[in-house]
Structure formats: C-alpha cells, structure tokens
Scaffold this motif. Structure first.
Motif, mmCIF file in Angstrom:
data_model
loop_
_atom_site.group_PDB
_atom_site.id
_atom_site.type_symbol
_atom_site.label_atom_id
_atom_site.label_comp_id
_atom_site.label_asym_id
_atom_site.label_seq_id
_atom_site.Cartn_x
_atom_site.Cartn_y
_atom_site.Cartn_z
ATOM 1 N N GLN A 265 0.760 -1.137 0.033
ATOM 2 C CA GLN A 265 0.068 -0.191 0.013
ATOM 3 C C GLN A 265 0.844 1.186 -0.091
ATOM 4 O O GLN A 265 0.603 2.148 -0.752
ATOM 5 N N TRP A 266 1.907 1.268 0.583
ATOM 6 C CA TRP A 266 2.853 2.359 0.670
ATOM 7 C C TRP A 266 3.489 2.525 -0.773
ATOM 8 O O TRP A 266 3.640 3.558 -1.005
ATOM 9 N N MET A 267 3.893 1.409 -1.277
ATOM 10 C CA MET A 267 4.600 1.528 -2.647
ATOM 11 C C MET A 267 3.409 2.074 -3.719
ATOM 12 O O MET A 267 4.043 2.736 -4.801
ATOM 13 N N GLU A 268 2.302 1.826 -3.433
ATOM 14 C CA GLU A 268 1.113 2.564 -4.330
ATOM 15 C C GLU A 268 1.266 4.070 -4.217
ATOM 16 O O GLU A 268 0.846 4.430 -5.231
ATOM 17 N N GLY A 269 1.604 4.705 -2.960
ATOM 18 C CA GLY A 269 1.751 5.819 -2.934
ATOM 19 C C GLY A 269 2.934 6.657 -3.765
ATOM 20 O O GLY A 269 2.931 7.725 -3.986
#
Length: 323
Positions: A265-269
């Motif tokens: 989810q962090w990498m999606e940001g």
C-alpha cells in the motif's frame, strides 16, 4: 566574515541600535518562522549514499542542507532485522547497509567535515526489543537526539485499543532506557494508526499514553493525509509532541487502498509523491503550524525519489523560500 556579520558589526560600531532593530524586522519578514535547519531523510536518495556517502554528504552541504536522517539496518542492528532487509535491498539494487563502508565513528567525522548533523536515526522494533543496549552504544558516536521507529509491520501487534496501550507502555520503557544515553524514542506515523477504536485512533492512544519526557513523534504529512487525517489538526491538538516532520508533497490526491498497514500500500503511493511545493498540499501552512507546535527538525523525504539530484535541488529551493 559573512556579509550579515559584517553588517551587524558595523551597526554596533556606530551605535545604530535602531538600525539593528530594522535589520531584525527585515530578517523576520524573510524568515517568518525563524532560522530553521532543513534536512534530508536519506531514504529519499538511497542509491546516492550507497554509492558514495562522503560525496553525497558534500553535495547536501553544498546545496544548503544542514541535517540528515539515517535509515537502518546498522552493523549493530539485530541479526534478524539485517536479514529481513536483504530482500528489500536487492529490490532497490543497493549493495550496502548504513554506514555504507564507514564505521559510526568515521561517519560522525564525515558529518563534521561537511557541517552536517544527524539529530535522528531510523531503526526497527526488533532491534529495540532484542538488542537495545548494543544499538544505542553503536549509535552514540553519531550523537542523535532521537531514535525513530518508522512503522510497525506486524498487524497482530495493533489490532485494537488494548494493543496500542501496550505499545505505548513499551515505547515509554524504550524511552526511559534511551534517556540514559541522552536520546528519546520517536514513533513515525505510517497510516494504519488512524484506524478508530471507540472514537479514538491508534495514534491518539499512543500520544495520550506516552510520557513526553521519553517519547516524541515524527509526523509524515503524506502518510497522514493518505489515511484521511490532517497534519495541521494533529499539530494543533498535540503541541510539543511532534518534534520532527517528514515533508513530501502529492501530485494528486492519494488514499490507501486498505488500512495503510502493508508495504504494498505504501508503494502504491510512491508514484503520487511530488517535491515539496510542487504538489497539492499547503506545505507552507503545515510548516507554519509545525513551527508553532514545537517541531524542531524538518526533513525532506520523498521516498526513493526517481530523480534524486533534481529532487534535492528543487526541494531545497522550494522549502528555503517557505521558512
């Protein structure tokens, strides 16, 4: 002698106290939030420090940055933490861990050579739980004031309000031990702690149940907004508790696809991030509130910046104009 020093000495020489007052007024107009150190969390530029720590520190000083924030693992981190990082290191095409071929003592000397300080350093919860003494001894030559946990990856440790109260107790114990070394424990928000339990978020529980003498917080504005919370509100609500600020902007609005508690989810940001001042956030307003609230250290952190040198130069130009 710097031009500003010459001007001040000349004013005193002629007894022009009224002119000195005018000079101070002008300085306050140029720097409305006071003189502030602008730093860099090195996860913004991991490839640069991995290849050449000395050269990168020189570059940061040349641009105008005065502080850096390291990320681990370190030679004295827990063995399990070092092994866990190996997979991520391979994905990022990094060859080294901090301090990139130097000892902590040598790194301290490099910082001095380039007029930089490292007031805070990121580590991991496993090292604090299983290797706290050696970790703090190892960090001591760098002389950090704050030791930071950037995230809690194990979701089983943060399922409900009771878990967050247990974490708060543990954070207090970490802080008490760090106090013997002149350090404080710091928790960095990452999104998941904005889940609500009986009207109270996990982050609120941590803030209310930790001792400010031992525990402080680092506010990451991007991850807080990704969780639907507002940095300015938290800075107003808890004055004196956020001593460090991670500053990055957003090219477009971003919300977590889930609870914000997993690396995917962090990498999606990451692709939605922008250099501070180039995106949709009111960075200047957040900085102003941070200064009022008691933030002491402002770090650029654009995670894994795709164009590191461009981000370093552009961000410093934008941020320096805001302070």
């Amino acid at each position: 002698m710097k031009r500003r020093t010459v001007i001040k000495n000349t004013i005193f020489g002629v007894g022009g106290l009224s002119l000195l007052s005018s000079f101070k007024a002008i300085e306050e107009m140029v720097h409305p939030f006071g003189k502030t150190n602008i730093g860099v969390q090195l996860f913004t530029i991991p490839g640069l420090v991995d290849q050449d720590l000395r050269g990168t520190l020189k570059t940061l000083n040349d641009i105008g940055y005065t502080e850096v924030e390291f990320f681990g693992p370190y030679p004295f981190s827990a063995e399990v933490a070092i092994k866990q990082w190996e997979e991520m290191k391979g994905m990022l095409q990094l060859k080294n861990n901090a301090f990139y071929g130097y000892t902590a003592k040598e790194t301290s000397q490099l910082l001095k050579e380039h007029n930089l300080m490292a007031p805070s350093m990121h580590t991991d919860i496993v090292s604090l739980r299983t290797n706290l003494g050696p970790l703090l001894e190892g960090l001591a030559p760098i002389n950090p004031k704050y030791v930071v946990i950037p995230a809690l990856l194990d979701s089983n440790e943060r399922k409900d309000a009771g878990d967050y109260r247990k974490l708060a107790d543990e954070f207090n114990r970490f802080g008490e031990q760090m106090n013997k070394y002149g350090m404080k424990f710091v928790y960095h928000n990452h999104g998941y702690e904005h889940a609500t339990y009986n009207g109270e978020t996990g982050l609120d529980i941590l803030l209310k149940n930790t001792d400010a003498d031992y525990v402080q917080f680092e506010l990451d504005i991007f991850w807080m907004k990704a969780a639907g919370a507002e940095p300015v509100q938290y800075l107003k609500r808890y004055p004196g508790r956020f001593k460090l600020l991670h500053i990055k902007d957003a090219a477009a609005e971003f919300r977590f696809s889930g609870d914000g508690g997993t690396p995917d989810q962090w990498m999606e940001g990451f692709p939605k991030m922008a250099d501070p001042g180039d995106g949709i956030f009111d960075i200047k307003k957040i900085i102003a509130e941070g200064s009022k609230s008691g933030v002491d250290h402002f770090f650029l952190e654009r995670d894994l910046a795709p164009n590191p040198m461009e981000t370093l130069n552009n961000s410093f130009k934008n941020l320096n104009a805001m302070f």
